[in-house]
Design a protein around this motif. Structure first.
Motif: not given
Length: 524
Positions: A303-312
């Motif tokens: 979930s953290d990876l997905r959130a980080t990917a959306r912020a990139l």
């Protein structure tokens, strides 16, 4: 003919009359007495509410009983070993030809000789620090070998083995001792020191924990475990020791010196090993929880990876400045390449001039020699590496062979020990079974003799006869015989028919059966 025995003036007594006369004489002579003695054999109130025990001193003992009503009114309760002054009346119990005191009041007079010795010994050993709490050690969580000091023929060892089998089977070494008597203390102390003398890794495995066990009994029966030699052996034991002597209410000095006291031998078995099924369930539960926690961490990281990917930023946003820089560099590349080519051409001309001044053959030969030297060195390095790996594998093979031989020797020793144990048990089982059969045969023979002595046919053999009517009912008096009634006489060697009649009295007329039946119905 036998000569008639001369008559005697001595009166004839029945057993009940004599027992009653003795009871009255004893109660008249000793109405109420005050008796001082030590309580022995006290086990609390009987199921009926009455209390039975003994009062004793150094030379004699007397049975004592406290009835249920008197026991409820006592200000103090008797205890084992307590010296008391009992007030009551002396009487007899005709059923067993014993005299006893019926206690009405009870008051303390001291703790008794044995209890005084026990208290003095406890204070002495406690002053030496043998009972100190800091000397106590924790029991191993899962011992490999358990040593048991007890009688090999009692129910205690069977209870311990059965409990260990139910909870977590372990190897058990039993040191047989007498748990009661004059030699009890010396044998128990020798067993504790014998277990401690075993060397780790020896032919006989050294126990990881010891259990000293015995069933319940009086203070005299348990006195061997109060001896100083036993207490000191328990305190000196390098192996953690569990004391399981007597019932939960029984305390001995070895309980204070042991690392742990168990209320019963079965409780000692429960203390030294965990429950295997519960341990497996705990491990499975921890494994399940570990897997679930790892899965939860993975889900959280995902979930953290997905959130980080959306912020990139998007690739277009990232590459557009680089692409612009690339286009700018491409426009500058062609003039730079031309200048670079011209520079390299100039350098090449200078190098060609320098090369012309050197001999190519010498430089080629020199380079060939260096190349040949480089080709030999990798081969030698590879050979050294292979030889080192071969030496390591050979050393590992030798260690594995030595370990396999040691394991085989240990297994042969263990099988030999089990064979000796089974052989010893078989040798003891045969004599024990023969003794049991002999005792049962003696008991059967005694019961058969008793049956023969009580059988009415033995009376018939002495010349008597049994009189019955035609219905088979015995006639016990002459009044029951009717005139002209058909009778059956049973002798020791057979039966005979007879007709009844009264001698010297008026004949008795039989009543009609119908009237007799009406009379019987009226009775009911």
């Amino acid at each position: 003919m036998f000569a008639e025995k001369a008559p005697s003036n001595a009166p004839e007594w029945s057993v009940s009359d004599l027992a009653g006369a003795l009871k009255r004489t004893l109660e008249d002579a000793f109405g109420h007495v005050r008796l001082r003695g030590e309580v022995s054999g006290y086990r609390g109130p009987h199921s009926s509410g009455h209390v039975y025990f003994c009062l004793k001193d150094q030379n004699a003992r007397i049975d004592a009983v406290i009835w249920k009503g008197s026991f409820a009114k006592l200000k103090i309760r008797p205890e084992e070993g307590m010296e008391v002054i009992a007030t009551g009346r002396i009487t007899t119990f005709p059923g067993s030809s014993k005299y006893q005191i019926v206690v009405e009041t009870l008051e303390p007079a001291g703790i008794g000789a044995l209890m005084a010795v026990l208290e003095e010994r406890r204070r002495k050993l406690n002053a030496e620090g043998l009972f100190a709490a800091e000397r106590k050690r924790r029991l191993p969580y899962l011992p490999r070998v358990i040593g048991v000091v007890t009688s090999p023929t009692g129910a205690v060892i069977r209870d311990i083995l059965h409990r260990l089998e139910d909870r977590f089977p372990r190897q058990v070494l039993v040191w047989p001792v007498r748990v009661q008597g004059d030699t009890c203390a010396a044998e128990v102390a020798a067993a504790i020191r014998g277990f401690n003398a075993l060397q780790p890794g020896g032919r006989v495995p050294r126990p990881d924990v010891l259990i000293v066990a015995r069933g319940g009994g009086s203070i005299e029966d348990l006195w061997g475990f109060n001896e100083e030699i036993v207490v000191r052996a328990a305190a000196e034991s390098a192996i953690p020791l569990v004391s399981a002597v007597g019932h939960e209410t029984d305390w001995t000095l070895i309980d204070h010196a042991a690392d742990v006291r168990a209320p019963t031998p079965t409780g000692a078995a429960e203390m030294v090993v965990p429950v295997r099924i519960e341990l497996m369930a705990t491990v499975n539960d921890l494994s399940r929880r570990h897997v679930e926690s790892v899965l939860r961490v993975i889900d959280r990281r995902r979930s953290d990876l997905r959130a980080t990917a959306r912020a990139l930023p998007t690739p277009e946003v990232l590459f557009s400045p680089k692409r612009q820089r690339l286009d700018l560099a491409a426009t500058k590349l062609y003039p730079a390449l031309s200048r670079n080519a011209r520079g390299h051409e100039e350098r090449l001309r200078r190098l060609a001039t320098q090369l012309a001044n050197l001999s190519p053959v010498a430089r080629v030969a020199k380079m060939r020699a260096r190349l040949d030297a480089v080709e030999v060195r990798p081969q030698e390095a590879m050979k050294r590496i292979l030889q080192s790996r071969a030496d390591k594998l050979d050393h590992m093979r030798q260690r594995l062979e030595a370990a396999r031989a040691a394991l085989l020797r240990a297994e042969v020793v263990r099988i030999g020990q089990r064979r000796e144990l089974v052989t010893g048990l078989a040798e003891r089982l045969g004599p024990a079974l023969e003794g049991q059969i002999a005792r049962k045969a003696d008991r059967l023979e005694s019961v058969a003799h008793l049956f023969d002595s009580l059988n009415y046919k033995s009376v018939l053999k002495r010349g008597f006869a049994l009189v019955r009517d035609l219905d088979g009912q015995p006639l016990r008096s002459a009044d029951a015989v009717l005139d002209g009634q058909a009778l059956v006489l049973e002798f020791a060697d057979g039966k005979a028919d007879a007709t009844g009649g009264r001698i010297g009295t008026r004949p008795k007329i039989a009543k009609p059966k119908i009237a007799l039946a009406e009379e019987q119905g009226a009775l009911f």
